[in-house]
Design a protein around this motif. Structure first.
Motif, short mmCIF file in Angstrom:
data_model
loop_
_atom_site.label_atom_id
_atom_site.label_comp_id
_atom_site.label_asym_id
_atom_site.label_seq_id
_atom_site.Cartn_x
_atom_site.Cartn_y
_atom_site.Cartn_z
N HIS A 26 0.84 -1.29 0.23
CA HIS A 26 0.08 -0.08 -0.12
C HIS A 26 0.72 1.15 0.03
CE1 HIS A 26 -2.75 3.13 1.68
NE2 HIS A 26 -3.59 2.68 1.07
N ILE A 68 -4.09 -4.92 -4.08
CA ILE A 68 -4.36 -3.39 -3.71
C ILE A 68 -4.20 -2.73 -4.90
CG2 ILE A 68 -3.02 -1.29 -2.74
CD1 ILE A 68 -2.08 -3.25 -0.53
N ALA A 70 -7.59 -3.08 -6.21
CA ALA A 70 -8.77 -2.03 -5.49
C ALA A 70 -8.44 -0.63 -5.66
CB ALA A 70 -8.20 -2.35 -3.96
N ASP A 81 -5.52 2.94 6.43
CA ASP A 81 -6.14 2.68 5.37
C ASP A 81 -6.10 1.39 4.97
OD1 ASP A 81 -6.31 5.45 5.07
OD2 ASP A 81 -4.89 5.57 3.74
N MET A 88 -9.59 -0.86 4.62
CA MET A 88 -9.98 -1.46 3.41
C MET A 88 -10.24 -3.07 3.56
SD MET A 88 -7.19 0.25 0.96
CE MET A 88 -7.69 -0.71 -0.86
N LYS A 122 -13.74 -3.32 5.06
CA LYS A 122 -14.82 -2.94 4.15
C LYS A 122 -15.00 -4.16 3.16
CE LYS A 122 -14.31 2.18 4.38
NZ LYS A 122 -13.87 3.42 3.47
N GLN A 165 -12.62 -4.73 1.02
CA GLN A 165 -11.84 -4.38 -0.32
C GLN A 165 -10.50 -5.47 -0.43
OE1 GLN A 165 -11.73 -0.32 0.83
NE2 GLN A 165 -12.96 0.28 -1.28
#
Length: 321
Positions: free
Chosen positions: A126, A157, A160, A276, A280, A283, A285
């Motif tokens: 990330h 990532i 995403a 973050d 993610m 959620k 993601q």
């Protein structure tokens, strides 16, 4: 407490009984529930990692568990909090002392296995892709070693973030996992010509390279003008030499990236990225792929499997209690 320690770089780690560490004022004591393994653990055993602790030391870089003790100056945490943190070493033990600034609280829905496995691998990908390479949805991302613990997170990532992801790995099983994690295109490096295939697709804007060696040379040929090449690591064991004229002709940026270094010179950048990542995951993601879970007594077996590259994704060792 029990701990898996390296006492000699020429010998295997051993299980030993050690006193529970005394906390510094800025530390919390984590009762270990899960510790994720990394390629760097293998380098530490041999004494070749850039931040190998002085002998003897306890292995284990990523840890998750419950807060069991608080240093005198620690605020924001309470006994019993569920947390995860980057230890650097010390995670393969019943208890792990850790600076509070290296820890994040976990939501109730996140397992300790997931949290431990997400810190370095997802944190690396990330921060590298967002902060260093500034990946956008208009980019094509080439991921080398995409079936490994770090490479697979870059695939996920990158997808995403909306990029077109080309994943390079060996064998149909690893390629399928890459597809499941969002790769648009997969290339079997054992069967296909990576350079020819990528060039036929128009080249790439960003390369994520945790491998080095010959794959580095091949991937550099795949770069479009003004591409960003992320140097993540050298799992091949071969540190490549870069011909500067190749960078000049294509206006290519080669970006060195060492995730742990940010803890020293920009810790807030790293922690913001991890928040973050955890958001993610919460959620849906991102979905950390745990390739194997081992009891604490099986930690040496887990390290052997990591060395043999039998895993897809991360390997996690559960706490000894």
């Amino acid at each position: 407490m029990r701990a898996l320690q390296v006492q000699d770089h020429s010998e295997k780690p051993v299980f030993l009984d050690r006193s529970i560490p005394t906390l510094a004022a800025n530390q919390i004591l984590i009762r270990t529930a899960a510790c994720a393994l990394n390629f760097a653990d293998l380098l530490m055993i041999r004494g070749t990692y850039q931040e190998t602790p002085a002998l003897p030391f306890t292995l284990g870089m990523e840890v998750a568990g419950e807060v069991a003790g608080l240093g005198a100056e620690v605020t924001g945490f309470e006994i019993g909090d569920r947390v995860a943190g980057f230890a650097g070493s010390g995670g393969l033990a019943e208890y792990c002392p850790l600076e509070a600034t290296r820890c994040l609280k976990l939501t109730d829905g996140m397992s300790f296995d997931t949290a431990a496995s997400a810190l370095i691998s997802y944190g690396t990908s990330h921060l590298a892709l967002t902060h260093r390479a500034k990946l956008t949805s208009a980019d094509t991302l080439l991921v080398l070693g995409a079936g490994g613990g770090v490479g697979l997170t870059a695939v996920e990532i990158g997808a995403a973030l909306g990029a077109r992801v080309i994943a390079v790995a060996r064998g149909p099983e690893k390629l399928q996992v890459c597809k499941d994690r969002g790769a648009t295109i997969t290339i079997d490096s054992a069967e296909e010509d990576v350079v020819a295939k990528v060039k036929s697709l128009g080249g790439v804007n960003v390369v994520y390279d945790p491998v080095g060696g010959d794959p580095f040379v091949a991937a550099l040929k795949c770069c479009r003008p003004e591409a960003r090449y992320l140097v993540i690591g050298f799992a091949s064991g071969d540190v490549p030499q870069i011909k500067a004229n190749h960078l000049l002709v294509k206006n290519v940026d080669v970006l060195g990236f060492y995730w742990g270094g940010y803890m020293g010179f920009a810790p807030q950048v790293l922690l913001h990225s991890l928040r973050d990542v955890f958001a993610m995951i919460s959620k849906g993601q991102l979905n950390p792929h745990i390739g194997g879970s081992y009891d604490f007594d099986q930690a040496l077996e887990a390290l052997a499997d990591l060395k043999a590259r039998k895993s897809i994704g991360k390997l996690v060792v559960r706490g000894p209690v």
